[in-house]
Design a protein around this motif. Structure first.
Motif, mmCIF file in Angstrom:
data_model
loop_
_atom_site.group_PDB
_atom_site.id
_atom_site.type_symbol
_atom_site.label_atom_id
_atom_site.label_comp_id
_atom_site.label_asym_id
_atom_site.label_seq_id
_atom_site.Cartn_x
_atom_site.Cartn_y
_atom_site.Cartn_z
ATOM 1 N N VAL A 77 0.852 -1.192 0.000
ATOM 2 C CA VAL A 77 0.000 0.000 0.000
ATOM 3 C C VAL A 77 0.890 1.245 0.000
ATOM 4 N N PRO A 78 0.713 2.126 -0.997
ATOM 5 C CA PRO A 78 1.567 3.321 -1.040
ATOM 6 C C PRO A 78 1.139 4.360 0.003
ATOM 7 N N ASN A 79 2.045 5.222 0.352
ATOM 8 C CA ASN A 79 1.808 6.385 1.222
ATOM 9 C C ASN A 79 1.440 6.052 2.660
ATOM 10 N N LEU A 80 1.823 4.903 3.164
ATOM 11 C CA LEU A 80 1.630 4.611 4.587
ATOM 12 C C LEU A 80 2.887 5.051 5.326
ATOM 13 N N THR A 81 3.014 6.358 5.484
ATOM 14 C CA THR A 81 4.236 6.919 6.058
ATOM 15 C C THR A 81 4.054 7.428 7.478
ATOM 16 N N SER A 82 2.822 7.445 7.965
ATOM 17 C CA SER A 82 2.574 7.910 9.338
ATOM 18 C C SER A 82 1.570 6.976 9.995
ATOM 19 N N TRP A 83 1.514 7.031 11.316
ATOM 20 C CA TRP A 83 0.556 6.205 12.050
ATOM 21 C C TRP A 83 -0.866 6.598 11.678
ATOM 22 N N LYS A 84 -1.101 7.871 11.447
ATOM 23 C CA LYS A 84 -2.436 8.345 11.060
ATOM 24 C C LYS A 84 -2.821 7.793 9.694
ATOM 25 N N SER A 85 -1.890 7.781 8.748
ATOM 26 C CA SER A 85 -2.216 7.257 7.412
ATOM 27 C C SER A 85 -2.512 5.761 7.467
ATOM 28 N N ILE A 86 -1.837 5.034 8.344
ATOM 29 C CA ILE A 86 -2.125 3.604 8.512
ATOM 30 C C ILE A 86 -3.520 3.427 9.097
ATOM 31 N N CYS A 87 -3.848 4.215 10.112
ATOM 32 C CA CYS A 87 -5.195 4.144 10.717
ATOM 33 C C CYS A 87 -6.267 4.498 9.689
ATOM 34 N N ASP A 88 -6.024 5.515 8.881
ATOM 35 C CA ASP A 88 -6.988 5.894 7.844
ATOM 36 C C ASP A 88 -7.191 4.747 6.854
ATOM 37 N N LYS A 138 -10.857 4.895 13.561
ATOM 38 C CA LYS A 138 -11.154 6.266 13.974
ATOM 39 C C LYS A 138 -10.249 6.632 15.153
ATOM 40 N N THR A 139 -9.459 7.675 14.968
ATOM 41 C CA THR A 139 -8.561 8.086 16.049
ATOM 42 C C THR A 139 -9.213 9.093 16.988
ATOM 43 N N ALA A 140 -10.146 9.866 16.485
ATOM 44 C CA ALA A 140 -10.888 10.847 17.296
ATOM 45 C C ALA A 140 -9.961 11.732 18.116
ATOM 46 N N GLY A 141 -8.856 12.163 17.506
ATOM 47 C CA GLY A 141 -7.944 13.085 18.186
ATOM 48 C C GLY A 141 -6.964 12.413 19.119
ATOM 49 N N ASP A 142 -7.092 11.114 19.340
ATOM 50 C CA ASP A 142 -6.169 10.395 20.207
ATOM 51 C C ASP A 142 -4.919 10.029 19.398
ATOM 52 N N SER A 143 -3.939 9.449 20.037
ATOM 53 C CA SER A 143 -2.722 9.030 19.362
ATOM 54 C C SER A 143 -3.045 7.900 18.390
ATOM 55 N N ALA A 144 -2.718 8.106 17.121
ATOM 56 C CA ALA A 144 -2.978 7.092 16.098
ATOM 57 C C ALA A 144 -2.183 5.824 16.389
ATOM 58 N N ARG A 145 -0.966 5.982 16.879
ATOM 59 C CA ARG A 145 -0.136 4.814 17.184
ATOM 60 C C ARG A 145 -0.759 3.968 18.285
ATOM 61 N N ARG A 146 -1.281 4.599 19.341
ATOM 62 C CA ARG A 146 -1.924 3.843 20.432
ATOM 63 C C ARG A 146 -3.243 3.223 19.978
ATOM 64 N N LYS A 147 -4.032 3.944 19.191
ATOM 65 C CA LYS A 147 -5.294 3.397 18.675
ATOM 66 C C LYS A 147 -5.024 2.180 17.800
#
Length: 128
Positions: free
Chosen positions: A84-95, A100-109
């Protein structure tokens, strides 16, 4: 200006800590300034609860945050995410995984989601 003898081992340590880019030409003075700035960001603020006058500034070391582990490197270790291209951040992986991160840490979610949904995947690395 006073001059100081600096041993080769100290020069080598400063050079390593300064972490120059390839082909970057640094003087020892510049390398040492970079190392000092990296270890302690000196900030002036007024003294509180001291015998000194409140106008007299002091220097303190700002707290340092632990570096975030590489999301790109972690995603590359998982077969389903590797291509999968462009998975460069924890948020992009979660997306991508529709978490849903809801403002929390994407890495912890992501770690909580993996524990429940993909227990065979490697753990999300902790910070420092």
């Amino acid at each position: 200006m006073p001059q100081f003898y600096v041993g080769d081992d100290v020069v080598a340590a400063i050079w390593k800590l300064a972490n120059p880019k390839p082909f970057e030409n640094l003087s020892f003075d510049t390398a040492l300034r970079r190392v000092i700035a990296g270890f302690a960001q000196v900030v002036e603020r007024p003294l509180e609860h001291s015998n000194n006058s409140p106008e007299e500034p002091i220097a303190y070391v700002a707290p340092r945050r632990a570096p975030t582990p590489s999301a790109k490197q972690w995603a590359a270790s998982i077969q389903e995410l590797k291509s999968v291209p462009n998975l460069t951040s924890w948020k992009s992986i979660c997306d991508h995984l529709e978490i849903k991160t809801a403002g929390d840490s994407a890495r912890r979610k992501l770690q909580k989601w993996i524990e429940n949904n993909k227990p065979l995947w490697p753990r999300v690395p902790d910070t420092g």
